[in-house]
Write a protein that holds these residues in place. Structure first.
Motif, PDB file in Angstrom:
ATOM      1  N   ASN A  67       0.790  -1.226  -0.114  1.00  0.00           N
ATOM      2  CA  ASN A  67       0.047  -0.297   0.180  1.00  0.00           C
ATOM      3  C   ASN A  67       0.891   1.202  -0.029  1.00  0.00           C
ATOM      4  O   ASN A  67       0.220   2.514  -0.177  1.00  0.00           O
ATOM      5  CB  ASN A  67      -0.961   0.199   1.193  1.00  0.00           C
ATOM      6  CG  ASN A  67      -2.059  -1.241   1.077  1.00  0.00           C
ATOM      7  OD1 ASN A  67      -2.651  -1.208   0.157  1.00  0.00           O
ATOM      8  ND2 ASN A  67      -1.933  -1.938   2.043  1.00  0.00           N
TER       9      ASN A  67
ATOM     10  N   ASN B  32       6.163 -14.839  -8.292  1.00  0.00           N
ATOM     11  CA  ASN B  32       4.902 -15.033  -8.078  1.00  0.00           C
ATOM     12  C   ASN B  32       4.467 -14.295  -6.652  1.00  0.00           C
ATOM     13  O   ASN B  32       3.282 -13.658  -6.623  1.00  0.00           O
ATOM     14  CB  ASN B  32       4.719 -16.723  -7.742  1.00  0.00           C
ATOM     15  CG  ASN B  32       3.143 -16.814  -7.504  1.00  0.00           C
ATOM     16  OD1 ASN B  32       2.199 -16.684  -8.095  1.00  0.00           O
ATOM     17  ND2 ASN B  32       2.813 -17.553  -6.232  1.00  0.00           N
ATOM     18  N   LYS B  33       5.320 -14.310  -5.688  1.00  0.00           N
ATOM     19  CA  LYS B  33       5.042 -13.450  -4.413  1.00  0.00           C
ATOM     20  C   LYS B  33       4.879 -12.095  -4.584  1.00  0.00           C
ATOM     21  O   LYS B  33       4.171 -11.298  -4.120  1.00  0.00           O
ATOM     22  CB  LYS B  33       6.001 -13.985  -3.477  1.00  0.00           C
ATOM     23  CG  LYS B  33       6.174 -15.172  -3.139  1.00  0.00           C
ATOM     24  CD  LYS B  33       7.202 -15.509  -1.798  1.00  0.00           C
ATOM     25  CE  LYS B  33       7.295 -16.795  -1.464  1.00  0.00           C
ATOM     26  NZ  LYS B  33       8.482 -17.167  -0.871  1.00  0.00           N
TER      27      LYS B  33
ATOM     28  N   SER C 244       1.778 -11.515  -6.409  1.00  0.00           N
ATOM     29  CA  SER C 244       0.482 -11.660  -5.609  1.00  0.00           C
ATOM     30  C   SER C 244       0.295 -10.434  -4.741  1.00  0.00           C
ATOM     31  O   SER C 244      -1.132 -10.850  -3.925  1.00  0.00           O
ATOM     32  CB  SER C 244       0.776 -13.084  -4.691  1.00  0.00           C
ATOM     33  OG  SER C 244       0.604 -14.263  -5.573  1.00  0.00           O
ATOM     34  N   LEU C 245       1.278  -9.728  -4.388  1.00  0.00           N
ATOM     35  CA  LEU C 245       0.950  -8.749  -3.606  1.00  0.00           C
ATOM     36  C   LEU C 245      -0.214  -7.725  -4.054  1.00  0.00           C
ATOM     37  O   LEU C 245      -0.925  -6.882  -3.290  1.00  0.00           O
ATOM     38  CB  LEU C 245       2.117  -7.494  -3.459  1.00  0.00           C
ATOM     39  CG  LEU C 245       3.383  -8.288  -2.574  1.00  0.00           C
ATOM     40  CD1 LEU C 245       4.716  -7.357  -2.904  1.00  0.00           C
ATOM     41  CD2 LEU C 245       3.138  -8.476  -0.944  1.00  0.00           C
ATOM     42  N   LYS C 246      -0.513  -7.961  -5.252  1.00  0.00           N
ATOM     43  CA  LYS C 246      -1.726  -7.379  -5.743  1.00  0.00           C
ATOM     44  C   LYS C 246      -3.027  -7.704  -5.021  1.00  0.00           C
ATOM     45  O   LYS C 246      -3.993  -6.974  -5.196  1.00  0.00           O
ATOM     46  CB  LYS C 246      -1.899  -7.435  -7.173  1.00  0.00           C
ATOM     47  CG  LYS C 246      -0.829  -6.727  -8.125  1.00  0.00           C
ATOM     48  CD  LYS C 246      -1.274  -6.645  -9.558  1.00  0.00           C
ATOM     49  CE  LYS C 246      -0.873  -8.044 -10.436  1.00  0.00           C
ATOM     50  NZ  LYS C 246      -0.936  -7.952 -11.843  1.00  0.00           N
ATOM     51  N   HIS C 247      -2.993  -8.900  -4.243  1.00  0.00           N
ATOM     52  CA  HIS C 247      -4.261  -9.399  -3.667  1.00  0.00           C
ATOM     53  C   HIS C 247      -4.565  -8.428  -2.504  1.00  0.00           C
ATOM     54  O   HIS C 247      -5.388  -8.085  -2.034  1.00  0.00           O
ATOM     55  CB  HIS C 247      -4.013 -10.680  -3.080  1.00  0.00           C
ATOM     56  CG  HIS C 247      -3.967 -11.753  -4.250  1.00  0.00           C
ATOM     57  ND1 HIS C 247      -4.822 -11.817  -5.114  1.00  0.00           N
ATOM     58  CD2 HIS C 247      -3.054 -12.802  -4.398  1.00  0.00           C
ATOM     59  CE1 HIS C 247      -4.679 -12.659  -6.002  1.00  0.00           C
ATOM     60  NE2 HIS C 247      -3.620 -13.241  -5.491  1.00  0.00           N
ATOM     61  N   GLN C 248      -3.289  -7.605  -1.984  1.00  0.00           N
ATOM     62  CA  GLN C 248      -3.590  -7.001  -0.800  1.00  0.00           C
ATOM     63  C   GLN C 248      -3.660  -5.552  -1.313  1.00  0.00           C
ATOM     64  O   GLN C 248      -4.271  -4.695  -0.263  1.00  0.00           O
ATOM     65  CB  GLN C 248      -2.037  -6.869  -0.030  1.00  0.00           C
ATOM     66  CG  GLN C 248      -1.907  -8.161   0.701  1.00  0.00           C
ATOM     67  CD  GLN C 248      -0.439  -8.096   1.538  1.00  0.00           C
ATOM     68  OE1 GLN C 248      -0.228  -7.044   2.131  1.00  0.00           O
ATOM     69  NE2 GLN C 248       0.223  -8.871   1.040  1.00  0.00           N
ATOM     70  N   ASN C 249      -3.368  -5.029  -2.206  1.00  0.00           N
ATOM     71  CA  ASN C 249      -3.356  -3.844  -3.119  1.00  0.00           C
ATOM     72  C   ASN C 249      -3.969  -3.855  -4.504  1.00  0.00           C
ATOM     73  O   ASN C 249      -3.038  -4.087  -5.448  1.00  0.00           O
ATOM     74  CB  ASN C 249      -2.155  -2.774  -2.918  1.00  0.00           C
ATOM     75  CG  ASN C 249      -2.479  -1.598  -3.765  1.00  0.00           C
ATOM     76  OD1 ASN C 249      -3.485  -1.209  -4.097  1.00  0.00           O
ATOM     77  ND2 ASN C 249      -1.556  -0.762  -3.644  1.00  0.00           N
ATOM     78  N   PRO C 250      -5.017  -3.892  -4.824  1.00  0.00           N
ATOM     79  CA  PRO C 250      -5.418  -4.419  -6.112  1.00  0.00           C
ATOM     80  C   PRO C 250      -5.207  -3.288  -7.264  1.00  0.00           C
ATOM     81  O   PRO C 250      -5.155  -3.493  -8.287  1.00  0.00           O
ATOM     82  CB  PRO C 250      -7.179  -4.371  -5.942  1.00  0.00           C
ATOM     83  CG  PRO C 250      -7.438  -4.673  -4.467  1.00  0.00           C
ATOM     84  CD  PRO C 250      -6.096  -3.938  -3.659  1.00  0.00           C
TER      85      PRO C 250
END
Length: 368
Positions: free
Chosen positions: A48, A81-82, A85-91
């Protein structure tokens, strides 16, 4: 009337979204190999605090194909991939693949940009890299066209490469950025500034490394006057201000003083300062190392930057105050935003106070 109001609201919202300033966070993934409190991986990232996360670095082979520089880390450990995958926390986060960097040099990039077949290999491999891994775009960090073994044709070939990348990316909505040398001496030699600016979404200006131990004297890594001169040069040469991203170094350049009693800016030095406990590189200290050193610190208001010294060790760096000054300048010029080199050298663990003090300072000025 109701539909019109909804449409106007959507348009206004769109303007707000597109006008959000960039905070581009470069991540040197090799920091995974550092020891102790210097070790850094995706779990240490607060997504974020960034609008863009720039995964560094990929390289190229002699045919122009983009390749992993550390397949064990990128794929076996799942770092790519990790990161994505941070886009799950901040789309709203955009995760970019960065190709190039200082260690990659210039020769292969010069050969690739000047050869149609190699350019197509580069572009096709870029598309595959982005599609197969979920990246949102590419950052080309060629250091530097027409230098370090390149040639004058690199300038126009770089424009061609970026134009062809832009066209290839358009159907997929991929972003295209570049990292560029900041000062007039580098920029005038390496870039057709107005032409490259037309091809990219944004330009990361590396406004740091203005002084090195090889100069023979201490100096400021990122003095305010040098940053302002660089940005003004890019604008005067035809780069739109709203495409320029101001670089902030989350590290300092260190020096070994020739005479410890001469510890001011411009004092003679005999070489690079000692290596830090985390970064392990002479002449280079992360902010997370500097803030723990407890050296004597001076803020030089003529250069809007601090320096610190202890014995024969001397370092110039950025702190919260100098970063605030830089962001005020970015706002005054209506720049696109700021980028940081790099996440893993901010005080991300909060060992000296709050976590990510420099990155949070940027966000407080530009986004919050």
């Amino acid at each position: 009337m109701g539909k019109l109001l909804v449409l106007l609201a959507v348009l206004c919202l769109g303007q707000i979204i597109t006008a959000e300033r960039i905070v581009n966070c470069y991540w040197g993934t090799w920091a995974n190999y550092r020891s102790g409190n210097g070790k850094f991986d995706a779990s240490n990232i607060d997504p974020n605090l960034c609008t863009h996360l720039s995964y560094s670095f990929f390289g190229i082979n002699d045919n122009g194909d983009i390749q992993s520089l550390d397949t064990w880390l990128d794929y076996d450990l799942g770092f790519i991939n990790k990161a994505v995958s941070l886009k799950h926390q901040n789309p709203n986060l955009k995760v970019l693949a960065v190709v190039g960097g200082w260690n990659e040099g210039s020769v292969k990039y010069s050969a690739m940009a000047g050869d149609w077949n190699k350019r197509q290999n580069f572009i096709n491999s870029a598309l595959n890299l982005l599609r197969n891994n979920g990246f949102d775009g590419l950052d080309v960090d060629w250091e530097y066209p027409n230098q370090r073994g390149g040639n004058w044709n690199d300038r126009s070939n770089f424009v061609t490469l970026l134009r062809e990348l832009k066209e290839a990316f358009a159907p997929y909505g991929y972003e295209l950025g570049i990292a560029v040398g900041a000062g007039e001496s580098i920029a005038s030699s390496s870039y057709e500034i107005a032409n490259i600016a037309q091809q990219v979404n944004f330009i990361n200006v590396m406004t740091y490394d203005f002084a090195l131990a090889s100069d023979g004297q201490t100096g400021f890594n990122a003095p305010q006057w040098a940053i302002e001169n660089s940005i003004n040069y890019w604008i005067n040469q035809g780069a739109p201000a709203n495409k320029l991203v101001l670089g902030v170094g989350m590290y300092g350049r260190s020096f070994q003083l020739s005479d410890p009693s001469q510890n001011w800016p411009g004092a003679p030095c005999r070489g690079a300062g000692g290596a830090g406990a985390y970064t392990g590189e002479g002449g280079y200290l992360g902010y997370n190392e500097i803030c723990q050193n407890n050296w004597h610190t001076v803020f030089d208001y003529n250069n809007a930057a601090p320096y610190a010294y202890s014995g024969d060790q001397w370092v110039s760096y950025d702190n919260v105050l100098s970063v605030q000054w830089k962001m005020d300048f970015a706002l005054s010029k209506n720049l696109a935003g700021a980028m940081v080199w790099s996440l893993e050298t901010d005080d991300y663990r909060g060992l000296c106070g709050e976590s990510y003090p420099l990155l949070k300072t940027i966000n407080r000025k530009l986004r919050w």
